[in-house]
Design a protein around this motif. Structure first.
Motif, PDB file in Angstrom:
ATOM      1  N   LEU A 184       0.869  -1.166   0.000  1.00  0.00           N
ATOM      2  CA  LEU A 184       0.000   0.000   0.000  1.00  0.00           C
ATOM      3  C   LEU A 184       0.909   1.221   0.000  1.00  0.00           C
ATOM      4  N   GLY A 185       1.208   1.729  -1.198  1.00  0.00           N
ATOM      5  CA  GLY A 185       2.191   2.801  -1.315  1.00  0.00           C
ATOM      6  C   GLY A 185       3.570   2.283  -0.973  1.00  0.00           C
ATOM      7  N   LYS A 186       4.194   2.892   0.032  1.00  0.00           N
ATOM      8  CA  LYS A 186       5.529   2.461   0.450  1.00  0.00           C
ATOM      9  C   LYS A 186       5.473   1.368   1.516  1.00  0.00           C
ATOM     10  N   ASN A 187       4.295   1.161   2.093  1.00  0.00           N
ATOM     11  CA  ASN A 187       4.175   0.252   3.234  1.00  0.00           C
ATOM     12  C   ASN A 187       3.538  -1.071   2.844  1.00  0.00           C
ATOM     13  N   LEU A 188       3.702  -2.058   3.727  1.00  0.00           N
ATOM     14  CA  LEU A 188       3.073  -3.365   3.569  1.00  0.00           C
ATOM     15  C   LEU A 188       1.896  -3.468   4.527  1.00  0.00           C
ATOM     16  N   THR A 189       0.808  -4.060   4.055  1.00  0.00           N
ATOM     17  CA  THR A 189      -0.352  -4.315   4.910  1.00  0.00           C
ATOM     18  C   THR A 189      -0.729  -5.787   4.793  1.00  0.00           C
ATOM     19  N   ILE A 190      -1.369  -6.287   5.835  1.00  0.00           N
ATOM     20  CA  ILE A 190      -1.774  -7.694   5.880  1.00  0.00           C
ATOM     21  C   ILE A 190      -3.054  -7.862   5.074  1.00  0.00           C
ATOM     22  N   TRP A 191      -2.996  -8.728   4.080  1.00  0.00           N
ATOM     23  CA  TRP A 191      -4.128  -8.931   3.180  1.00  0.00           C
ATOM     24  C   TRP A 191      -4.918 -10.191   3.527  1.00  0.00           C
ATOM     25  N   ARG A 192      -4.219 -11.252   3.893  1.00  0.00           N
ATOM     26  CA  ARG A 192      -4.898 -12.514   4.185  1.00  0.00           C
ATOM     27  C   ARG A 192      -4.148 -13.253   5.292  1.00  0.00           C
ATOM     28  N   THR A 193      -4.915 -13.877   6.177  1.00  0.00           N
ATOM     29  CA  THR A 193      -4.317 -14.711   7.218  1.00  0.00           C
ATOM     30  C   THR A 193      -5.075 -16.025   7.325  1.00  0.00           C
ATOM     31  N   GLU A 194      -4.365 -17.051   7.725  1.00  0.00           N
ATOM     32  CA  GLU A 194      -4.951 -18.345   8.053  1.00  0.00           C
ATOM     33  C   GLU A 194      -4.414 -18.752   9.420  1.00  0.00           C
ATOM     34  N   VAL A 195      -5.313 -18.993  10.361  1.00  0.00           N
ATOM     35  CA  VAL A 195      -4.938 -19.240  11.752  1.00  0.00           C
ATOM     36  C   VAL A 195      -5.280 -20.678  12.132  1.00  0.00           C
ATOM     37  N   LEU A 196      -4.280 -21.394  12.628  1.00  0.00           N
ATOM     38  CA  LEU A 196      -4.459 -22.754  13.150  1.00  0.00           C
ATOM     39  C   LEU A 196      -4.174 -22.736  14.645  1.00  0.00           C
ATOM     40  N   ILE A 197      -5.115 -23.233  15.448  1.00  0.00           N
ATOM     41  CA  ILE A 197      -4.992 -23.204  16.903  1.00  0.00           C
ATOM     42  C   ILE A 197      -5.027 -24.629  17.446  1.00  0.00           C
ATOM     43  N   GLU A 198      -4.222 -24.869  18.461  1.00  0.00           N
ATOM     44  CA  GLU A 198      -4.163 -26.187  19.103  1.00  0.00           C
ATOM     45  C   GLU A 198      -5.531 -26.582  19.651  1.00  0.00           C
ATOM     46  N   SER A 199      -5.908 -27.813  19.396  1.00  0.00           N
ATOM     47  CA  SER A 199      -7.186 -28.310  19.902  1.00  0.00           C
ATOM     48  C   SER A 199      -7.017 -28.861  21.318  1.00  0.00           C
ATOM     49  N   PRO A 200      -7.936 -28.537  22.232  1.00  0.00           N
ATOM     50  CA  PRO A 200      -7.848 -29.097  23.590  1.00  0.00           C
ATOM     51  C   PRO A 200      -8.159 -30.594  23.628  1.00  0.00           C
ATOM     52  N   ILE A 201      -8.789 -31.114  22.568  1.00  0.00           N
ATOM     53  CA  ILE A 201      -9.105 -32.541  22.477  1.00  0.00           C
ATOM     54  C   ILE A 201      -7.954 -33.245  21.761  1.00  0.00           C
ATOM     55  N   LYS A 202      -7.390 -34.254  22.400  1.00  0.00           N
ATOM     56  CA  LYS A 202      -6.253 -34.988  21.845  1.00  0.00           C
ATOM     57  C   LYS A 202      -6.672 -36.426  21.529  1.00  0.00           C
ATOM     58  N   PRO A 203      -7.267 -36.650  20.369  1.00  0.00           N
ATOM     59  CA  PRO A 203      -7.771 -37.998  20.065  1.00  0.00           C
ATOM     60  C   PRO A 203      -6.680 -39.009  19.770  1.00  0.00           C
ATOM     61  N   GLY A 204      -5.481 -38.553  19.428  1.00  0.00           N
ATOM     62  CA  GLY A 204      -4.373 -39.474  19.184  1.00  0.00           C
ATOM     63  C   GLY A 204      -4.599 -40.373  17.982  1.00  0.00           C
ATOM     64  N   SER A 205      -4.432 -41.678  18.179  1.00  0.00           N
ATOM     65  CA  SER A 205      -4.530 -42.640  17.074  1.00  0.00           C
ATOM     66  C   SER A 205      -5.947 -42.787  16.531  1.00  0.00           C
ATOM     67  N   ILE A 206      -6.930 -42.263  17.267  1.00  0.00           N
ATOM     68  CA  ILE A 206      -8.304 -42.324  16.764  1.00  0.00           C
ATOM     69  C   ILE A 206      -8.427 -41.564  15.447  1.00  0.00           C
ATOM     70  N   VAL A 207      -7.631 -40.495  15.304  1.00  0.00           N
ATOM     71  CA  VAL A 207      -7.659 -39.708  14.064  1.00  0.00           C
ATOM     72  C   VAL A 207      -7.252 -40.561  12.876  1.00  0.00           C
ATOM     73  N   LEU A 208      -6.212 -41.389  13.063  1.00  0.00           N
ATOM     74  CA  LEU A 208      -5.761 -42.249  11.962  1.00  0.00           C
ATOM     75  C   LEU A 208      -6.825 -43.282  11.604  1.00  0.00           C
ATOM     76  N   THR A 209      -7.475 -43.842  12.633  1.00  0.00           N
ATOM     77  CA  THR A 209      -8.557 -44.802  12.369  1.00  0.00           C
ATOM     78  C   THR A 209      -9.706 -44.145  11.635  1.00  0.00           C
ATOM     79  N   LEU A 210     -10.083 -42.951  12.060  1.00  0.00           N
ATOM     80  CA  LEU A 210     -11.158 -42.216  11.401  1.00  0.00           C
ATOM     81  C   LEU A 210     -10.791 -41.872   9.960  1.00  0.00           C
TER      82      LEU A 210
END
Length: 285
Positions: A184-210
C-alpha cells in the motif's frame, strides 16, 4: 555505477509478548556517483544497541542491529517494513491494544480465516471488529508470545505463538498464523491470514482410524465422495438442523441445570472459606 552492500544479519526482536527470531539479508543500494564508495564513509552508520527497559508495556532484551542511512537524500524513498517486521508490529499492536496502529496494518480488502470459526472475516471493517473483540477478551494480563517469525517469498510470512498470562503459558493456546501481505504505497499491509490453533481434544490414534474409514468410504463410493467434497456445508447444515430439532430441546436444560448446580457449590464453598477465615481471625489473634 551502482554500489551494493549486502549485510547478512540476524535480528532478534523482543517486544511485550513477542520473542521473534528473524533471519534476513539487508541490501543497501546507493545511487550512481562519480566519487569512490567507501565502507567507512559517513553515508552508512551501523549501530548496535543493547536496551533493557520496560516502557509502555514494551521491553527489549537482546542486541538489536539497526542499519540507518545518515545524510539521506531528501528525494529518496524511505525503506518500509519487511513482511516479518509488519507481522511483528501486528502482534505488538494486539498486545498493546493499539487499535489505531493495528488498523494501519490491515488491508482494506483483508480476509482473516480462523479455523476455529465457520466463516472467514471479510473486509477491513469486519476484521477490525473481530480484533477489537479479541483485545477486549484478552484483558490486561494475557499476551501473545511469538516464538518465531518466518519470512517467505512473494510477501508471505508465518508465525508460531502461544498465549501467556503474566508471562505464564496458558494451556491449549499454541497456534500458527500464515500471512499474505500486499503493498500500500511504500508500506506493507496484511491482506490474508490463516490461523491454526491447538485443539484441547487430543484424540491421538483415533484420528488415523477415522481417516482410514473415511478414505475407504470415499474409495468405495466415489460419486458420494465427489458430491460431499463439492458441498460439505450441506451435510453440516443438515446435522445442525437435526441437533436443533431432536437434541437441543432436552440437552440445553440439562446443561443449564448442571451449570447452576456447580455455581451453587462454588458459592457454598466460598461462604465456608469466608466463615473459616472469620473464625480464625476472631479466636486466634
Amino acid at each position: 555505477m551502482e554500489a551494493v552492500i549486502n549485510l547478512p544479519a540476524r535480528t532478534s526482536c523482543h517486544r511485550l509478548g513477542i520473542d521473534s527470531n528473524i533471519t534476513k539479508r539487508l541490501a543497501i543500494r546507493f545511487p550512481s556517483r562519480r566519487t569512490k564508495c567507501s565502507l567507512y564513509s559517513d553515508k552508512i552508520e551501523i549501530k548496535r544497541h543493547t536496551i533493557n527497559n520496560n516502557v509502555l508495556g514494551k521491553y527489549w532484551g537482546r542486541n538489536r542491529i539497526l542499519a540507518m542511512a545518515s545524510k539521506r537524500d531528501p528525494n529518496s524513498q524511505q525503506n518500509s517494513l519487511s513482511s516479518a517486521e509488519t507481522v511483528d508490529e501486528y502482534f505488538t499492536s494486539i498486545n498493546g491494544k493499539d487499535l489505531r496502529q493495528l488498523d494501519e496494518c490491515i488491508s482494506e480488502d483483508a480476509c482473516f480465516e480462523d479455523y476455529a470459526f465457520t466463516k472467514p472475516f471479510q473486509g477491513k471493517k469486519e476484521v477490525m471488529r473481530f480484533l477489537q473483540q479479541l483485545t477486549e477478551c484478552m484483558g490486561r494480563n494475557v499476551k501473545f508470545r511469538v516464538k518465531h517469525i518466518y519470512e517467505g517469498d512473494d510477501l508471505t510470512a508465518a508465525a508460531n505463538w502461544h498465549m501467556e498470562w503474566k508471562e505464564k503459558q496458558i494451556p491449549f493456546t499454541r497456534g500458527c498464523t500464515f500471512f499474505k501481505l500486499t503493498k500500500l504505497g511504500k508500506n506493507l499491509t496484511i491482506w490474508r491470514t490463516e490461523v491454526l490453533i491447538e485443539s484441547p481434544i487430543k484424540p491421538g490414534s483415533i484420528v488415523l482410524t477415522l481417516l482410514k474409514n473415511v478414505t475407504s468410504t470415499f474409495d468405495n463410493f466415489p460419486k458420494l465422495a465427489e458430491w460431499f467434497l463439492r458441498s460439505p456445508h450441506v451435510i453440516l447444515t443438515w446435522i445442525l438442523k437435526v441437533y436443533n430439532i431432536f437434541i437441543a430441546c432436552w440437552l440445553h436444560p440439562i446443561l443449564e441445570g448442571y451449570i447452576k448446580l456447580w455455581s451453587f457449590f462454588v458459592r457454598l464453598l466460598s461462604s465456608a472459606i469466608t466463615l473459616v477465615i472469620f473464625i480464625s481471625k476472631t479466636f486466634f489473634k
